[in-house]
Design a protein around this motif. Structure first.
Motif, PDB file in Angstrom:
ATOM      1  N   GLY A  74       0.795  -1.222   0.000  1.00  0.00           N
ATOM      2  CA  GLY A  74       0.000   0.000   0.000  1.00  0.00           C
ATOM      3  C   GLY A  74       0.824   1.267   0.000  1.00  0.00           C
ATOM      4  N   PRO A  75       0.616   2.154  -0.955  1.00  0.00           N
ATOM      5  CA  PRO A  75       1.453   3.351  -1.029  1.00  0.00           C
ATOM      6  C   PRO A  75       1.145   4.367   0.068  1.00  0.00           C
ATOM      7  CG  PRO A  75      -0.206   3.399  -2.745  1.00  0.00           C
ATOM      8  CD  PRO A  75      -0.326   2.083  -2.053  1.00  0.00           C
ATOM      9  N   LEU A  76      -0.064   4.392   0.576  1.00  0.00           N
ATOM     10  CA  LEU A  76      -0.446   5.375   1.587  1.00  0.00           C
ATOM     11  C   LEU A  76      -0.754   4.691   2.911  1.00  0.00           C
ATOM     12  CD1 LEU A  76      -2.894   7.555  -0.532  1.00  0.00           C
ATOM     13  CD2 LEU A  76      -0.493   8.005  -0.049  1.00  0.00           C
ATOM     14  N   SER A  77      -0.703   5.481   3.974  1.00  0.00           N
ATOM     15  CA  SER A  77      -1.064   4.940   5.288  1.00  0.00           C
ATOM     16  C   SER A  77      -2.537   4.572   5.338  1.00  0.00           C
ATOM     17  CB  SER A  77      -0.750   5.964   6.376  1.00  0.00           C
ATOM     18  OG  SER A  77       0.626   6.210   6.442  1.00  0.00           O
ATOM     19  N   ALA A  78      -3.373   5.330   4.651  1.00  0.00           N
ATOM     20  CA  ALA A  78      -4.805   5.009   4.633  1.00  0.00           C
ATOM     21  C   ALA A  78      -5.049   3.649   3.984  1.00  0.00           C
ATOM     22  CB  ALA A  78      -5.560   6.096   3.891  1.00  0.00           C
ATOM     23  N   LYS A 126      -7.649   7.941  14.002  1.00  0.00           N
ATOM     24  CA  LYS A 126      -7.497   9.151  14.811  1.00  0.00           C
ATOM     25  C   LYS A 126      -6.035   9.568  14.882  1.00  0.00           C
ATOM     26  CE  LYS A 126      -9.208  11.117  19.067  1.00  0.00           C
ATOM     27  NZ  LYS A 126      -9.908  10.858  20.320  1.00  0.00           N
ATOM     28  N   PHE A 127      -5.142   8.615  14.999  1.00  0.00           N
ATOM     29  CA  PHE A 127      -3.718   8.930  15.015  1.00  0.00           C
ATOM     30  C   PHE A 127      -3.266   9.495  13.672  1.00  0.00           C
ATOM     31  CE2 PHE A 127       0.714   7.662  14.303  1.00  0.00           C
ATOM     32  CZ  PHE A 127       1.311   8.363  15.342  1.00  0.00           C
ATOM     33  N   LEU A 128      -3.794   8.955  12.599  1.00  0.00           N
ATOM     34  CA  LEU A 128      -3.423   9.434  11.270  1.00  0.00           C
ATOM     35  C   LEU A 128      -3.911  10.867  11.043  1.00  0.00           C
ATOM     36  CD1 LEU A 128      -2.112   8.538   8.578  1.00  0.00           C
ATOM     37  CD2 LEU A 128      -4.390   7.903   7.837  1.00  0.00           C
ATOM     38  N   LEU A 129      -5.101  11.167  11.516  1.00  0.00           N
ATOM     39  CA  LEU A 129      -5.656  12.504  11.303  1.00  0.00           C
ATOM     40  C   LEU A 129      -5.064  13.568  12.227  1.00  0.00           C
ATOM     41  CD1 LEU A 129      -9.428  11.692  10.759  1.00  0.00           C
ATOM     42  CD2 LEU A 129      -7.774  12.469   9.064  1.00  0.00           C
ATOM     43  N   ARG A 130      -4.875  13.213  13.494  1.00  0.00           N
ATOM     44  CA  ARG A 130      -4.467  14.216  14.483  1.00  0.00           C
ATOM     45  C   ARG A 130      -3.054  14.041  15.014  1.00  0.00           C
ATOM     46  NH1 ARG A 130     -10.048  14.090  17.801  1.00  0.00           N
ATOM     47  NH2 ARG A 130     -11.347  14.930  16.145  1.00  0.00           N
ATOM     48  N   GLY A 131      -2.474  12.901  14.837  1.00  0.00           N
ATOM     49  CA  GLY A 131      -1.127  12.671  15.343  1.00  0.00           C
ATOM     50  C   GLY A 131      -1.094  12.277  16.809  1.00  0.00           C
ATOM     51  N   LEU A 184      -6.865   0.497   5.934  1.00  0.00           N
ATOM     52  CA  LEU A 184      -7.988  -0.250   5.370  1.00  0.00           C
ATOM     53  C   LEU A 184      -7.646  -1.725   5.185  1.00  0.00           C
ATOM     54  CD1 LEU A 184      -9.355   2.278   2.762  1.00  0.00           C
ATOM     55  CD2 LEU A 184     -10.468   1.495   4.842  1.00  0.00           C
ATOM     56  N   ALA A 185      -6.405  -2.007   4.834  1.00  0.00           N
ATOM     57  CA  ALA A 185      -5.985  -3.409   4.682  1.00  0.00           C
ATOM     58  C   ALA A 185      -6.029  -4.134   6.027  1.00  0.00           C
ATOM     59  CB  ALA A 185      -4.597  -3.479   4.077  1.00  0.00           C
ATOM     60  N   VAL A 186      -5.587  -3.459   7.099  1.00  0.00           N
ATOM     61  CA  VAL A 186      -5.632  -4.082   8.427  1.00  0.00           C
ATOM     62  C   VAL A 186      -7.076  -4.295   8.864  1.00  0.00           C
ATOM     63  CG1 VAL A 186      -5.127  -3.680  10.872  1.00  0.00           C
ATOM     64  CG2 VAL A 186      -3.373  -3.295   9.172  1.00  0.00           C
ATOM     65  N   ASP A 187      -7.948  -3.327   8.595  1.00  0.00           N
ATOM     66  CA  ASP A 187      -9.351  -3.475   8.964  1.00  0.00           C
ATOM     67  C   ASP A 187      -9.994  -4.619   8.193  1.00  0.00           C
ATOM     68  OD1 ASP A 187     -11.712  -2.734  10.332  1.00  0.00           O
ATOM     69  OD2 ASP A 187     -12.396  -1.652   8.555  1.00  0.00           O
ATOM     70  N   THR A 188      -9.727  -4.714   6.906  1.00  0.00           N
ATOM     71  CA  THR A 188     -10.281  -5.803   6.100  1.00  0.00           C
ATOM     72  C   THR A 188      -9.668  -7.146   6.504  1.00  0.00           C
ATOM     73  OG1 THR A 188     -10.482  -4.219   4.307  1.00  0.00           O
ATOM     74  CG2 THR A 188     -10.781  -6.510   3.749  1.00  0.00           C
ATOM     75  N   LEU A 189      -8.410  -7.132   6.888  1.00  0.00           N
ATOM     76  CA  LEU A 189      -7.766  -8.355   7.367  1.00  0.00           C
ATOM     77  C   LEU A 189      -8.421  -8.836   8.658  1.00  0.00           C
ATOM     78  CD1 LEU A 189      -5.396 -10.200   6.596  1.00  0.00           C
ATOM     79  CD2 LEU A 189      -3.968  -8.826   8.094  1.00  0.00           C
ATOM     80  N   THR A 190      -8.799  -7.904   9.512  1.00  0.00           N
ATOM     81  CA  THR A 190      -9.500  -8.270  10.735  1.00  0.00           C
ATOM     82  C   THR A 190     -10.853  -8.895  10.415  1.00  0.00           C
ATOM     83  OG1 THR A 190      -8.428  -6.439  11.891  1.00  0.00           O
ATOM     84  CG2 THR A 190     -10.361  -7.384  12.930  1.00  0.00           C
ATOM     85  N   ILE A 191     -11.558  -8.319   9.473  1.00  0.00           N
ATOM     86  CA  ILE A 191     -12.860  -8.874   9.074  1.00  0.00           C
ATOM     87  C   ILE A 191     -12.688 -10.276   8.482  1.00  0.00           C
ATOM     88  CG2 ILE A 191     -14.780  -8.594   7.459  1.00  0.00           C
ATOM     89  CD1 ILE A 191     -14.381  -5.543   7.864  1.00  0.00           C
ATOM     90  N   ASN A 192     -11.651 -10.467   7.697  1.00  0.00           N
ATOM     91  CA  ASN A 192     -11.399 -11.797   7.130  1.00  0.00           C
ATOM     92  C   ASN A 192     -10.984 -12.800   8.199  1.00  0.00           C
ATOM     93  OD1 ASN A 192     -12.036 -11.211   4.468  1.00  0.00           O
ATOM     94  ND2 ASN A 192     -10.020 -10.349   4.097  1.00  0.00           N
ATOM     95  N   ALA A 193     -10.247 -12.341   9.202  1.00  0.00           N
ATOM     96  CA  ALA A 193      -9.880 -13.228  10.309  1.00  0.00           C
ATOM     97  C   ALA A 193     -11.132 -13.639  11.096  1.00  0.00           C
ATOM     98  CB  ALA A 193      -8.874 -12.549  11.222  1.00  0.00           C
ATOM     99  N   ILE A 194     -12.063 -12.705  11.250  1.00  0.00           N
ATOM    100  CA  ILE A 194     -13.331 -13.030  11.917  1.00  0.00           C
ATOM    101  C   ILE A 194     -14.082 -14.085  11.108  1.00  0.00           C
ATOM    102  CG2 ILE A 194     -15.594 -12.096  12.533  1.00  0.00           C
ATOM    103  CD1 ILE A 194     -14.079  -9.438  13.154  1.00  0.00           C
ATOM    104  N   ALA A 195     -14.117 -13.914   9.794  1.00  0.00           N
ATOM    105  CA  ALA A 195     -14.788 -14.903   8.935  1.00  0.00           C
ATOM    106  C   ALA A 195     -14.114 -16.272   9.044  1.00  0.00           C
ATOM    107  CB  ALA A 195     -14.782 -14.425   7.487  1.00  0.00           C
ATOM    108  N   LEU A 196     -12.801 -16.285   9.119  1.00  0.00           N
ATOM    109  CA  LEU A 196     -12.076 -17.554   9.243  1.00  0.00           C
ATOM    110  C   LEU A 196     -12.383 -18.226  10.582  1.00  0.00           C
ATOM    111  CD1 LEU A 196     -10.024 -19.200   7.594  1.00  0.00           C
ATOM    112  CD2 LEU A 196      -8.233 -18.066   8.883  1.00  0.00           C
ATOM    113  N   ILE A 197     -12.454 -17.443  11.639  1.00  0.00           N
ATOM    114  CA  ILE A 197     -12.772 -18.001  12.960  1.00  0.00           C
ATOM    115  C   ILE A 197     -14.196 -18.555  12.972  1.00  0.00           C
ATOM    116  CG2 ILE A 197     -13.141 -17.387  15.384  1.00  0.00           C
ATOM    117  CD1 ILE A 197     -10.798 -15.430  15.087  1.00  0.00           C
TER     118      ILE A 197
END
Length: 93
Positions: free
Chosen positions: A31-35, A84-89, A39-52
């Protein structure tokens, strides 16, 4: 007959979720950007939930469903904190 249909459906679901996890890991690594990475980590979490949940269906126990619920709550809080960390530091105001 129903047992074999369920096993085929579970096998197909495991393959699809595993492929999705691999694609998410690629986006997390590339991923070129932090955003994009957030999003990849959030989607990875959702996929981990589906796997569980799939493991819970395959082994017919409710402990996996409780673990999936806990991961969903922690994943949501983690995604909010990252954004929140990305937006405000800073996370704590």
């Amino acid at each position: 007959m129903t047992g074999t249909l369920l096993s085929v459906a579970l096998g197909f679901a495991f393959v699809c979720v595993s492929l999705s996890i691999l694609l998410n890991l690629f986006r997390l690594w590339r991923g070129p950007l932090s955003a994009d990475r957030i999003l990849a980590v959030d989607t990875l979490t959702i996929n981990a939930i589906a796997l569980i949940v799939l493991f819970g269906i395959a082994y017919t126990t409710s402990a996996y469903f409780e673990a999936a619920l806990l991961l969903a709550m922690v994943g949501f809080v983690g995604t909010v904190a990252y954004c929140k960390f990305l937006l405000r530091g800073d996370i704590v105001e």
